[in-house]
Enzyme design. Structure first.
Site, PDB file in Angstrom:
ATOM      1  N   ARG A  91       0.842  -1.298   0.000  1.00 56.68           N
ATOM      2  CA  ARG A  91       0.023   0.127  -0.005  1.00 56.68           C
ATOM      3  C   ARG A  91       0.856   1.234  -0.004  1.00 56.68           C
ATOM      4  NH1 ARG A  91      -1.399   1.739   4.417  1.00 56.68           N
ATOM      5  NH2 ARG A  91      -1.967  -0.238   5.311  1.00 56.68           N
ATOM      6  N   TYR A 144     -16.432  17.462 -15.417  1.00 56.24           N
ATOM      7  CA  TYR A 144     -17.016  15.934 -15.714  1.00 56.24           C
ATOM      8  C   TYR A 144     -17.822  15.824 -14.576  1.00 56.24           C
ATOM      9  CZ  TYR A 144     -16.143  11.143 -15.206  1.00 56.24           C
ATOM     10  OH  TYR A 144     -16.215   9.743 -15.108  1.00 56.24           O
ATOM     11  N   ASP A 216      -7.299  19.237 -14.251  1.00 55.67           N
ATOM     12  CA  ASP A 216      -7.542  17.681 -14.769  1.00 55.67           C
ATOM     13  C   ASP A 216      -7.250  17.750 -16.185  1.00 55.67           C
ATOM     14  OD1 ASP A 216      -8.625  15.597 -15.758  1.00 55.67           O
ATOM     15  OD2 ASP A 216     -10.542  15.678 -14.518  1.00 55.67           O
ATOM     16  N   LYS A 241      -8.191   6.952 -19.251  1.00 58.29           N
ATOM     17  CA  LYS A 241      -8.565   7.428 -20.643  1.00 58.29           C
ATOM     18  C   LYS A 241      -7.115   7.366 -21.751  1.00 58.29           C
ATOM     19  CE  LYS A 241     -12.380   7.993 -18.480  1.00 58.29           C
ATOM     20  NZ  LYS A 241     -12.680   9.360 -17.708  1.00 58.29           N
TER      21      LYS A 241
HETATM   22  C1  LIG Z   1     -13.047   9.608 -16.429  1.00 58.66           C
HETATM   23  C2  LIG Z   1     -12.651  10.982 -15.964  1.00 58.66           C
HETATM   24  C3  LIG Z   1     -12.519  11.413 -14.584  1.00 58.66           C
HETATM   25  C4  LIG Z   1     -12.706  10.150 -13.686  1.00 58.66           C
HETATM   26  O1  LIG Z   1     -11.739   9.075 -13.711  1.00 58.66           O
HETATM   27  P1  LIG Z   1     -12.176   7.397 -13.328  1.00 58.66           P
HETATM   28  O2  LIG Z   1     -10.722   6.854 -13.792  1.00 58.66           O
HETATM   29  O3  LIG Z   1     -13.262   7.006 -14.139  1.00 58.66           O
HETATM   30  O4  LIG Z   1     -12.343   7.433 -11.886  1.00 58.66           O
HETATM   31  C5  LIG Z   1     -12.265  12.543 -14.183  1.00 58.66           C
HETATM   32  N1  LIG Z   1     -12.014  13.547 -14.766  1.00 58.66           N
HETATM   33  C6  LIG Z   1     -12.132  13.255 -16.512  1.00 58.66           C
HETATM   34  C7  LIG Z   1     -12.021  14.517 -17.425  1.00 58.66           C
HETATM   35  C8  LIG Z   1     -12.703  12.215 -16.997  1.00 58.66           C
HETATM   36  O5  LIG Z   1     -12.758  11.994 -18.176  1.00 58.66           O
END
Ligand SMILES: *Cc1c(COP(=O)(O)O)cnc(C)c1O
Length: 421
Positions: A91, A144, A216, A241
């Site tokens: 962890r 998001y 982000d 992504k």
């Molecule tokens: C998918 C996404 C998230 C969240 O990520 P997860 O891996 O699904 O928890 C946050 N910000 C953006 C812009 C996203 O496309």
């Protein structure tokens, strides 16, 4: 912030402030600082070189060119407290995860990265590290959906207040600032409206008010945009992504430049425990190696899709920051290498028509998520953004979102043409 940190992380001994994280640990060996003898200085190397080599030295025991998946929870100690290479319990740290963290730090130009079980786990760790009850956050007015839900349904109950603001409008952001504003949360481009925010200007505004700027960077990926160099304090990724890139793993990452902030986030990563497992870290690392070439093809294909949509009579508007008429085009051109693989558009027939188009594509798969090699189509109002219906973040019903993949472009164009009818 006044956290006392009792744990130091493996391989971090001797780390100087701001030193690139990838130089610090060679798995299976005692930590050494600095580039390996006889090796080129990765600090001066390009994006693709870092994505392929940072944190990914061949296994020192076997020479395996791809570092192994360390499926292990605990580590033999040479006498009490005698840790080999600093590893103690997975962890706190695991060598495969360390590899991913070093690679992410390198490609974002940060000093430290932390890998989480999901993007939202990474976001949660940020908020619980830098905010306390009574603090205030400014979030994008088209954030998001999951991020909005984290603020509105989880953190608000713990006393973190927030206001959505149109981040493309600096005056509106300044007006939303309060004495308690601790964080300005930025997405650029935004999801699903592809809005653009000026990272440099927002960083200045946040810092003038004693707040931190969190970006982000999921939609752009570190290949197209590097927020730390533009003044951001923390970069957040859903590595699910573009970084992972193959729609086969969920993951998240944070990257910072400031060593002290990195240490506080690392403390919370370990204390809260939502870490990336070694298999997930390995898959993500595998995806990262090809990020640059994939992103260029995503951009090439998206540009062709935009041309097709612009010429189609059923399409009333195309949202893509690469278009000169996009309101954020100039800022995007300043802070992005290219304009990405996400394209949204609105249709004349309203919500019913938008839903029909999503149902009619054959190659574009009807699915949530984005950033994988395969093209996806979705209806944000009923799918990814259903959780913001009725809120100030509600998205138009006639909107369709595409994650343009890297398939043969003629096949993608033919599929869209038949689906639009
Ligand atoms: C998918 C996404 C998230 C969240 O990520 P997860 O891996 O699904 O928890 C946050 N910000 C953006 C812009 C996203 O496309």
């Amino acid at each position: 912030m006044t956290l006392s940190l009792t744990e130091s992380r493996p391989g971090r001994d001797g780390a100087s402030e701001g030193a690139p994280a990838w130089t610090l640990t060679l798995r299976g060996e005692s930590p050494r600082a600095g580039p390996r003898p006889g090796n080129v200085d990765l600090m001066s190397e390009g994006f693709e070189t870092l994505a392929i080599h940072a944190g990914q030295e061949p296994d020192p025991h076997t020479g395996a060119v791809v570092p192994p998946i360390y499926a292990v929870s605990t580590y033999k100690q040479d006498g009490v407290g005698g840790l080999r290479a600093g590893y103690e319990y997975s962890r706190s740290a695991n060598p495969t995860r360390t590899g991913l963290e070093e690679a992410m730090a390198a490609v974002e130009g940060g000093s430290r990265s932390l890998a989480f079980a999901s993007g939202l786990a990474a976001e949660d760790a940020v908020l619980r590290t830098i905010c306390k009850p009574g603090d205030h956050a400014i979030i994008p007015n088209d954030a998001y959906g999951g991020t909005y839900r984290l603020f509105s349904k989880v953190h608000e109950r713990w006393g973190l207040r927030y206001d959505p603001a149109p981040l493309g409008n600096l005056r509106a952001v300044a007006a939303a600032m309060t004495q308690k504003t601790r964080v300005v949360w930025v997405e650029t481009p935004t999801n699903p409206l592809l809005g653009i925010a000026d990272i440099t200007a927002l960083a200045e505004l946040a810092h003038d008010n004693g707040a931190l700027l969190v970006v982000d960077n999921t939609f752009a990926s570190p290949y197209l945009q590097q927020p730390l160099a533009l003044g951001a304090d923390i970069v957040v990724h859903s590595t699910t992504k573009y970084v992972g890139g193959h729609s086969d793993v969920i993951g998240g990452a944070l990257v910072v430049r400031d060593a002290g902030l990195g240490e506080e986030l690392a403390f919370h990563q370990n204390a809260m425990g939502a870490v990336a497992g070694p298999f997930d870290a390995w898959l993500t690392l595998r995806g990262l190696k090809t990020l640059g070439v994939r992103m260029d093809r995503h951009c090439d294909n998206a540009e062709r899709v935009v041309d097709l949509l612009l010429a189609h009579p059923k399409v009333t508007s195309v949202l893509y920051p690469g278009l000169a008429e996009h309101p954020g085009h100039e800022v995007a051109a300043k802070q992005m290498r290219r304009f990405g693989g996400m394209v949204s558009f609105r249709v004349a027939g309203g919500e019913a028509e938008a839903v029909e188009i999503c149902n009619r594509t054959r190659l574009f798969t009807l699915a949530e998520s984005l950033g994988g090699v395969e093209s996806l189509i979705e209806h944000p109002g009923r799918m990814t953004h259903a959780s913001v219906a009725g809120s100030p973040l509600e998205v138009p019903g006639d909107l369709v979102r595409l994650s343009v993949g890297i398939e043969t472009i003629d096949d993608l164009l033919a599929d869209l043409t038949q689906a639009l009818g």
